[in-house]
Design an enzyme around this catalytic site. Structure first.
Site, PDB file in Angstrom:
ATOM      1  N   ALA A  24       0.824  -1.216   0.000  1.00  0.00           N
ATOM      2  CA  ALA A  24       0.000   0.000   0.000  1.00  0.00           C
ATOM      3  C   ALA A  24       0.857   1.264   0.000  1.00  0.00           C
ATOM      4  O   ALA A  24       0.492   2.268  -0.599  1.00  0.00           O
ATOM      5  CB  ALA A  24      -0.936   0.001   1.199  1.00  0.00           C
ATOM      6  N   ASP A  79      -7.476  -0.678   6.677  1.00  0.00           N
ATOM      7  CA  ASP A  79      -7.640  -1.789   7.620  1.00  0.00           C
ATOM      8  C   ASP A  79      -6.386  -2.663   7.628  1.00  0.00           C
ATOM      9  O   ASP A  79      -6.390  -3.795   7.164  1.00  0.00           O
ATOM     10  CB  ASP A  79      -8.879  -2.603   7.198  1.00  0.00           C
TER      11      ASP A  79
END
Lengths: 540, 532
Positions: A381, A402
């Site tokens: 990410a 998350d």
């Protein structure tokens, strides 16, 4: 240092092997032979410390403070041992042999005990530091007692120089043997058993060597029995080391393991009980099917409500999910009418594949990752969000972040101001973001550090929480590039947990979760990893 | 090199690495590239007497200022001239591209450094370096605690770890297995260092500064330069192997020198200069995947790639009527050109002077040879102990360990490039011969044996080992260097020729490169200004 350790510690003037002291009347002890015992003790003592440090880093993962705390406890315990030696008044030789046996037993079984007890995570730290303390104390007792045994053999200056030289030499051998032989050739559990057995052999030998110096030589059979028994136990341990290791890993999980795989990124384990199944990543529980709905409803619906309110009543159309490869957050997103696309970025292809094809998961996430509106990207990410392409793509109306808890620096990076600044660039100006932010109760400083860091990146934040029985009290940070109200809107969907009233109540934090000051988590300080570890250590 | 692999390892890396090395896995295979030493290009043309070549000149080029040497020093000089409006500059570089020891490579996985790989974040005291970094967009603002640097350029945590006793430990000094006596000696050592951090002379100057020129020259500071760091440690009773290792690690890392060959002044400089106060942490590092190659990229873009001519062998620099003449051969085409400039900035190491600047005052300090390896991996090998850091140091080896090119922003899995450094700290000439006697296979064996010993499954992940030999990698600050009159005189202009190089400071630090580049450019600007 290995090649220099002996040199630095050396103090003997003239390495003449002759005993320079005049012979004493009670010449019952062979000095040089006992020095061989000191050497073995020095070697084994350091290897136990190295084993504990290595094993702790192995089972607890990339931990920041393990090394310094283990070293600190070990050194302190050695001091305690030296102090305790002052209380040994009678029959020093017998006590010494018994301590030797005890070191062999505790040290030799230490790795196996640590492996096995790691399954009971709730008191692992106590076992770890307790064991390190016991071994350190016993090792600390040995040298002073030996010096007293040898005091009639040598002059004081020779005694000290010889014992310390041999002890340091032992440490040198340990620092070579551990990396070259113990770890690669034996492994941690068997290595400890082997070193313990070596210790036990020295104990047996000492019962012969020091027999004449015992206060009651007739009782030597008792000491010898202790030593042999320990030796036998450790040899059994050597033979069954592999079984111990396997059994310990199995004991990690309360329910039967139905899926286990070590991917290049992490170890995934799925267990299934009678009414629920659980997912573990690197041994840490990620979700339990029985109550995950509480966690995921609370994660997804508030941010969608805020995005809707900020956009003047238009529901979010483009949504980004970072992490969440189990597809459960996406399942909640798909309840929102008007949703056009979801991009899910998760590191591990094995995880997202599991969510798409493993029946237990597909049933739970209702096939969310198979929905045509969902695009799955397997990427880091941090790299993905900083990629130049992001600047030219349309922004997202809502982002759900998350990730696993910041328990290592590589995860901590995903909670830094830098990361949130990059995140801010992909959120539309009237959009909203939610971040899972560990427990505001168990890791209060860590939780508020996430809020502080997001604010430093230019977000307005609101903290909220919910109770998830499998995890305990859990927390989230809701954020947006501008001001927003506590949300109350919910989609017209059959939710199990949230109602408009409960949603408002999530934003009320009790006094023991109230805000505490914390530093901004930056890439170059990574304070959050330290907060997280220190906070959770109080509960483990 | 003749002998067994084990002997080779023992010679270059020490007995511990030789004892612990694993066999080469039969199924594993990787490519090995030993980069040709670019000084070979220079040797080819410098072998005949330089004057013999001058006759072959086929082209003449005129410019106001000619910079000889396209390392960070030369590029900074050209950059400073450009900022002052003096754009008529040509830079001549021997290598295939500008950059010198700050050169870099690039693959699909990452950019990576060929040598120099970080810039310690400077304070406003070092205004010229701050200005350069600010121009690079690295200053976000100024707060009560000084300059706020761009978060993504500051070296990310974990910054360093050390392999000792078979396990990676956090920090630089291994603490696992430390004895109480060693802990006490370490505290005493830190107190002694702290004493020098807070030191101020009668004029209020610190003992150790960057650039060096701003530091104190009080008698007690000068005294430090008269003994080696080894002698200084002896005199203070610092004998613990860990402390001596730590002190020598600094010398090997920054100077390519042993404790015995480093001036105590510079040994302490390494520990004190970048720490503002005794309670403060040492300054943070700015780093990028390509290391200081990022600074080179910026300077090249500012100076203009067209002004920089690579693969040029400078044969002669001499004062002539109205300026200076420089003869250089194009290493590719063989064309010899004569450059006529009003001023020349000679930004090559000083030992080259005697070959190409006849008549200039000689200065030839000692330079450490280095072997640097870029290790290309298809995935990350496993290990015992603390998480992979930016700088991964191996305690019982003579190498410095490796830095991870993808540390700053790259993913934590997948392909990466590690850059491994081996300074050769023995007698420089003998070490240089030893280094150039190594063949590609032997050199790669050194790297692989060491990294294999400290990781699990390295060989299977290994794809390519790229090796570079730096015969004169960095100048060594031997005792007497800091207050050497010879060194000070070597920095003075020789007619229209101005000198700039880190060896004029005695240490190969980027702060000194920028200092000398800017200084020489200002000398030239002043001279041009008064001459015009």
């Amino acid at each position: 240092m290995s090649t220099e350790a002996g040199e630095g510690a050396a103090a003997p003037e003239g390495a003449a092997p002759e005993v320079s002291a005049e012979p004493r009347p009670s010449d019952a002890v062979s000095g040089p032979a006992v020095l061989v015992a000191v050497f073995t003790i020095g070697t084994c003592g350091l290897i136990y410390e190295l084993l504990a440090g290595t094993l702790a880093s192995y089972v607890l993962g990339d931990s920041v403070f393990q090394f310094s705390t283990i070293i600190g406890v070990y050194l302190f315990a050695m001091g305690v041992g030296a102090w305790l030696s002052g209380f040994v008044a009678k029959d020093v030789v017998a006590r010494f042999i018994e301590i030797e046996v005890a070191v062999a037993l505790v040290g030799g079984t230490s790795a196996a005990v640590l492996f096995a007890s790691f399954a009971r995570v709730s008191f692992f730290s106590i076992v770890l530091y307790g064991l390190v303390f016991v071994i350190g104390t016993l090792v600390g007792l040995e040298i002073p007692l030996l010096m007293r045994i040898l005091k009639d053999q040598y002059d004081l200056k020779d005694l000290i120089s010889r014992v310390l030289t041999v002890d340091y030499l032992g440490a040198l051998v340990a620092s070579l043997a551990f990396p070259i032989f113990v770890v690669p050739k034996l492994g941690l559990v068997r290595g400890a058993f082997v070193v313990g057995a070596l210790n036990a052999v020295v104990a047996v030998w000492c019962t012969h060597l020091l027999k004449g110096a015992l206060r009651r030589p007739g009782r030597v059979w008792f000491l010898r029995a202790e030593a042999y028994l320990t030796l036998a136990l450790l040899i059994v341990g050597i033979a069954y080391s592999d079984t111990v290791t396997t059994w310990s890993e199995d004991a990690l999980y309360a329910d039967p393991v139905v899926f286990a795989k070590t991917t290049p990124y992490q170890r995934l384990v799925v267990t299934q009980g009678r009414s629920s199944y659980q997912l573990y990543i690197n041994g840490a529980l990620q979700l339990a099917s029985a109550d995950e709905h509480r966690y995921h409803e609370a994660l997804v619906h508030p941010v969608m409500a805020v995005a809707r309110a900020r956009a003047g009543g238009t529901g979010a159309r483009r949504v980004l999910v970072l992490g969440g490869g189990d597809g459960l957050a996406v399942r909640e997103l798909l309840e929102h009418p008007g949703l056009e696309s979801v991009t899910l970025v998760d590191l591990d292809p094995t995880m997202t594949e599991l969510a798409r094809s493993f029946p237990l998961f597909v049933r739970q996430n209702r096939g969310s990752l198979l929905d045509p509106r969902v695009t799955v990207v397997n990427a880091d990410a941090f790299v993905w969000i900083g990629a130049p392409e992001r600047a030219t793509e349309p922004r997202y109306d809502a982002v759900v972040v998350d990730f696993p808890d910041p328990s290592s620096f590589s995860l901590g990076k995903l909670y830094t101001r830098r990361f949130y600044r990059m995140l801010k660039r992909v959120v539309s100006d009237d959009g909203a973001v939610v971040v899972q932010a560990t427990s505001p109760m168990y890791a209060r400083r860590a939780f508020w550090c996430v809020a502080t860091t997001m604010e430093a990146a230019g977000f307005t934040t609101r903290a909220y929480h919910t109770a998830v029985p499998s995890f305990g009290e859990w927390g989230y940070i809701l954020a947006a590039p501008g001001a927003f109200e506590v949300p109350s809107w919910l989609p017209d969907a059959p939710l199990k947990f949230l109602t408009p009233e409960t949603m408002a109540s999530l934003f009320v934090l009790s006094a023991d979760m109230a805000r505490v000051p914390a530093e901004v988590n930056r890439l170059n300080n990574q304070v959050l990893v330290g907060y997280h570890e220190a906070d959770w250590a109080r509960w483990n | 090199m003749r002998g067994t692999r084990r002997e080779l390892l023992a010679t270059f890396l020490g007995t511990a690495v030789a004892a612990g090395c694993r066999r080469r896995a039969p199924e594993a295979s990787w490519d090995v590239d030993l980069a040709p030493d670019f000084s070979e290009r220079a040797h080819r043309y410098l072998r005949p007497p330089a004057s013999a070549v001058a006759g072959a000149v086929t082209e003449e080029v005129r410019c106001r200022v000619l910079v000889v040497g396209g390392g960070v020093t030369g590029l900074t000089a050209a950059w400073t001239l450009g900022r002052a409006g003096q754009g008529d500059v040509v830079v001549l570089e021997l290598g295939d591209a500008a950059g010198g020891t700050a050169s870099y490579g690039q693959t699909e996985a990452s950019a990576y450094p060929y040598a120099a790989h970080y810039v310690p974040a400077p304070t406003d005291e070092n205004g010229d370096l701050v200005a350069l970094l600010e121009e690079m967009g690295l200053v976000e603002g100024r707060g009560p605690e000084g300059i706020e640097w761009a978060e993504e350029a500051l070296c990310a945590t974990p910054k360093e770890r050390v392999f000792h006793n078979g396990v990676w430990q956090p920090g630089l000094l291994p603490r696992l297995g430390e004895t109480a006596a060693e802990a006490e000696e370490l505290a005493r050592f830190e107190a002694e260092v702290a004493r020098w951090i807070i030191y101020r002379d009668a004029d209020g100057r610190r003992a150790f500064t960057l650039p060096l020129a701003h530091g104190s020259d009080a008698p007690e500071v000068r005294a430090l330069d008269e003994l080696s760091f080894a002698e200084w440690l002896d005199r203070h009773g610092f004998r613990s192997p860990r402390i001596r290792w730590y002190a020598e690690y600094g010398c090997r890392d920054d100077f390519g020198a042993s404790l015995a060959d480093t001036s105590a002044y510079f040994g302490l400089h390494y520990l004190c200069a970048r720490t503002p106060g005794p309670e403060d942490e040492s300054a943070e590092f700015l780093t990028w995947p390509e290391g200081n190659g990022r600074v080179v990229k910026h300077l090249v873009s500012r100076v203009g790639a067209a002004r920089i001519r690579a693969k040029q062998v400078v044969l002669q620099v001499a004062p002539v009527e109205g300026g200076a003449a420089v003869v250089a051969v194009d290493g590719e085409s063989g064309v010899t050109r004569r450059y006529r400039a009003e001023r020349v900035i000679f930004a090559l190491p000083s030992y080259v002077r005697r070959h190409v600047v006849p008549g200039a005052p000689a200065y030839a300090p000692t330079y450490a040879p280095w072997l640097v390896a870029n290790v290309h991996l298809s995935r990350r090998p496993r290990y015992y102990g603390s998480e992979v850091a930016w700088d991964n140091v191996i305690y019982d080896s003579r190498s410095l360990g490796y830095v991870v090119a993808t540390h700053q922003s790259g993913p934590r899995v997948g392909p990466t490039v590690w850059t491994w450094y081996l300074p050769l700290i023995g007698e420089a000439k003998a070490e240089r011969e030893k280094l150039f006697a190594l063949d590609a296979r032997e050199a790669s064996d050194l790297v692989v044996a060491e990294l294999d010993r400290t990781h699990i499954g390295l060989q299977a992940a290994l794809r390519r080992v790229e090796l570079r030999r730096w015969g004169h990698g960095m100048v060594r600050p031997e005792p007497g260097t800091r207050f050497s009159r010879e060194r000070a005189q070597a920095a003075l202009p020789f007619g229209p020729i101005h000198f700039a190089h880190t060896d004029l400071s005695g240490v190969a630090l980027i702060e000194e490169a920028v200092f000398h580049g800017v200084r020489a450019a200002r000398e030239v600007l002043a001279a041009l200004g008064s001459g015009a």
